[in-house]
Design an enzyme around this catalytic site. Sequence first.
Site, PDB file in Angstrom:
ATOM      1  N   ARG A 194      -6.373  -1.155 -11.492  1.00 18.70           N
ATOM      2  CA  ARG A 194      -6.540   0.168 -12.095  1.00 18.70           C
ATOM      3  C   ARG A 194      -5.245   0.954 -11.941  1.00 18.70           C
ATOM      4  NH1 ARG A 194     -11.703   3.415 -10.443  1.00 18.70           N
ATOM      5  NH2 ARG A 194     -11.077   2.875  -8.341  1.00 18.70           N
TER       6      ARG A 194
ATOM      7  N   THR B  67      -3.963   6.935 -14.370  1.00 23.31           N
ATOM      8  CA  THR B  67      -4.912   7.099 -15.485  1.00 23.31           C
ATOM      9  C   THR B  67      -6.286   6.492 -15.174  1.00 23.31           C
ATOM     10  OG1 THR B  67      -4.292   4.977 -16.423  1.00 23.31           O
ATOM     11  CG2 THR B  67      -3.003   6.886 -17.132  1.00 23.31           C
TER      12      THR B  67
ATOM     13  N   ASP C 201     -13.437   0.959  -0.902  1.00 17.70           N
ATOM     14  CA  ASP C 201     -12.735  -0.022  -1.742  1.00 17.70           C
ATOM     15  C   ASP C 201     -13.253  -1.421  -1.405  1.00 17.70           C
ATOM     16  OD1 ASP C 201     -10.703  -2.050  -2.482  1.00 17.70           O
ATOM     17  OD2 ASP C 201      -9.627  -0.295  -3.219  1.00 17.70           O
TER      18      ASP C 201
ATOM     19  N   ASP D  99     -10.546  -4.118  -0.461  1.00 16.99           N
ATOM     20  CA  ASP D  99      -9.995  -3.923   0.889  1.00 16.99           C
ATOM     21  C   ASP D  99     -11.000  -4.340   1.949  1.00 16.99           C
ATOM     22  OD1 ASP D  99      -7.489  -3.065   0.232  1.00 16.99           O
ATOM     23  OD2 ASP D  99      -7.961  -0.928   0.336  1.00 16.99           O
TER      24      ASP D  99
HETATM   25  N1  URA Z   1     -13.734   0.115  -6.883  1.00 20.27           N
HETATM   26  C1  URA Z   1     -14.067   0.061  -5.564  1.00 20.27           C
HETATM   27  O1  URA Z   1     -13.717  -0.870  -4.858  1.00 20.27           O
HETATM   28  N2  URA Z   1     -14.816   1.071  -5.058  1.00 20.27           N
HETATM   29  C2  URA Z   1     -15.227   2.121  -5.797  1.00 20.27           C
HETATM   30  O2  URA Z   1     -15.926   2.998  -5.273  1.00 20.27           O
HETATM   31  C3  URA Z   1     -14.860   2.152  -7.171  1.00 20.27           C
HETATM   32  C4  URA Z   1     -14.109   1.130  -7.677  1.00 20.27           C
END
Ligand code: URA
Length: 209
Positions: free
Chosen positions: A104, A108, A200, A203
């Site tokens: 991502r 943006t 995340d 992660d």
């Molecule tokens: N991607 C993720 O890993 N966590 C989120 O909350 C949104 C997108």
Amino acid sequence: MAKVTIMEHPLIRHKIGIIRETQTGTRDFREMISEIAMLECYEATRDLKLEDVEIDTPITRTTVKRLAGKKLAIIPILRAGLGMVPGMETLIPSAKVGHIGMYRDPETLAPVEYYCKLPADIEERDVFVVDPMLATGGSAIDAINQLKKHGCKNIRFLCIIAAPEGLENLQKAHPDVDIIVGSLDEKLNEHGYIVPGLGDAGDRIFGTK
Ligand code: URA
């Protein structure tokens, strides 16, 4: 319109409760993601075709059901989707695995594709696209666009947590794709994270920060 299944099963709700917790470590997080994927795979394969096969039991000759041998493919969206692959492979071990890499853009929040390696006969396969988090829906929409360009017709999308925005966007963009969701959460926050979510996913699966 796409069929959306929100998994209400107590095992899934329990396991999602565990992965939401900040204290849950990498090992348990990974294990839970894989187990939830396996339970969702059970649901996602509900309509696989069967055929009759004659066999001998120790007692008599009889007819049993076997999977009709439709070729399958699991397509994780890199990198967090990788965490769902072991659970999927447990139930559909002969599936081929292709990879689509998206990140991502931090400004943006738009998805950018950086990798795509698919089985050569992908257009003949029933495809299960996996990504634990359906946030804006951008990555899933683009990954499925890519698969359709390669001729895929029968595509399902499995995620563990979805935001309402992402679910709506994906349904609108790909009304032919059935979606299996572990939990439908409240919303996206201003940083593009799902609330309450789990942070995340990549992660937490790989222990990076
Ligand atoms: N991607 C993720 O890993 N966590 C989120 O909350 C949104 C997108």
